[in-house]
Design a protein around this motif. Structure first.
Motif, PDB file in Angstrom:
ATOM      1  N   THR A  22       0.829  -1.212   0.000  1.00  0.00           N
ATOM      2  CA  THR A  22       0.000   0.000   0.000  1.00  0.00           C
ATOM      3  C   THR A  22       0.862   1.260   0.000  1.00  0.00           C
ATOM      4  O   THR A  22       0.413   2.308  -0.449  1.00  0.00           O
ATOM      5  CB  THR A  22      -0.964   0.034   1.206  1.00  0.00           C
ATOM      6  OG1 THR A  22      -0.226  -0.096   2.420  1.00  0.00           O
ATOM      7  CG2 THR A  22      -1.999  -1.063   1.092  1.00  0.00           C
ATOM      8  N   ARG A  23       2.087   1.154   0.452  1.00  0.00           N
ATOM      9  CA  ARG A  23       2.949   2.338   0.487  1.00  0.00           C
ATOM     10  C   ARG A  23       3.788   2.514  -0.782  1.00  0.00           C
ATOM     11  O   ARG A  23       4.002   3.629  -1.236  1.00  0.00           O
ATOM     12  CB  ARG A  23       3.841   2.299   1.713  1.00  0.00           C
ATOM     13  CG  ARG A  23       3.061   2.744   2.951  1.00  0.00           C
ATOM     14  CD  ARG A  23       3.619   2.228   4.244  1.00  0.00           C
ATOM     15  NE  ARG A  23       2.816   2.607   5.396  1.00  0.00           N
ATOM     16  CZ  ARG A  23       1.614   2.133   5.701  1.00  0.00           C
ATOM     17  NH1 ARG A  23       1.010   1.293   4.898  1.00  0.00           N
ATOM     18  NH2 ARG A  23       0.975   2.504   6.787  1.00  0.00           N
ATOM     19  N   THR A  24       4.249   1.403  -1.354  1.00  0.00           N
ATOM     20  CA  THR A  24       5.144   1.512  -2.508  1.00  0.00           C
ATOM     21  C   THR A  24       4.627   0.794  -3.760  1.00  0.00           C
ATOM     22  O   THR A  24       5.210   0.924  -4.820  1.00  0.00           O
ATOM     23  CB  THR A  24       6.537   0.931  -2.172  1.00  0.00           C
ATOM     24  OG1 THR A  24       6.405  -0.477  -1.931  1.00  0.00           O
ATOM     25  CG2 THR A  24       7.148   1.608  -0.962  1.00  0.00           C
ATOM     26  N   GLY A  25       3.574  -0.001  -3.608  1.00  0.00           N
ATOM     27  CA  GLY A  25       3.052  -0.764  -4.741  1.00  0.00           C
ATOM     28  C   GLY A  25       3.687  -2.135  -4.871  1.00  0.00           C
ATOM     29  O   GLY A  25       3.239  -2.959  -5.645  1.00  0.00           O
ATOM     30  N   ASN A  26       4.757  -2.366  -4.103  1.00  0.00           N
ATOM     31  CA  ASN A  26       5.422  -3.670  -4.207  1.00  0.00           C
ATOM     32  C   ASN A  26       6.123  -4.048  -2.907  1.00  0.00           C
ATOM     33  O   ASN A  26       6.292  -3.229  -2.017  1.00  0.00           O
ATOM     34  CB  ASN A  26       6.399  -3.701  -5.377  1.00  0.00           C
ATOM     35  CG  ASN A  26       7.394  -2.556  -5.349  1.00  0.00           C
ATOM     36  OD1 ASN A  26       7.700  -1.989  -4.311  1.00  0.00           O
ATOM     37  ND2 ASN A  26       7.906  -2.201  -6.503  1.00  0.00           N
TER      38      ASN A  26
END
Length: 109
Positions: A22-26
């Motif tokens: 949710t913070r970086t996409g990965n």
């Protein structure tokens, strides 16, 4: 004691996956392969979306602490993984079962 350890391990894995994605996409592994998870419309995933995407994994982990029934849940989760592998190569959007449940897709980062 074993059940508690299993649930704690599940909580750590879910927290890792949800918080990083949710913070970086990965996650770190996805970063290595230069991919990330987004919602079907391309927007970033939310905590709710990621929890839905991980629903079969979470359910199998929780049910997994119950003797016999847990074994069946683990087998069902393994079947989901096999079906997901097939979908990865046959689905038009290359969505796995988890992507379809969470309404997500994996894209190049």
């Amino acid at each position: 004691a074993t059940a508690i350890a299993g649930l704690l391990g599940l909580a750590v894995v879910v927290a890792y996956e949800v918080l990083l994605t949710t913070r970086t996409g990965n996650t770190l592994g996805k970063k290595v392969f230069n991919i990330k998870i987004v919602q079907e419309d391309g927007s970033p995933v939310t905590e709710q979306v990621m929890l839905m995407r991980m629903a079969t994994y979470i359910a199998a982990g929780v049910i997994g602490i119950i003797p016999i029934i847990g074994l069946i849940a683990g087998l069902a989760n393994f079947i989901v993984a096999i079906v997901s592998l097939v979908f990865l190569f046959t689905d038009a959007m290359r969505q796995t079962v988890w992507d379809k449940i969470g309404k997500t897709k994996v894209i190049q980062a």
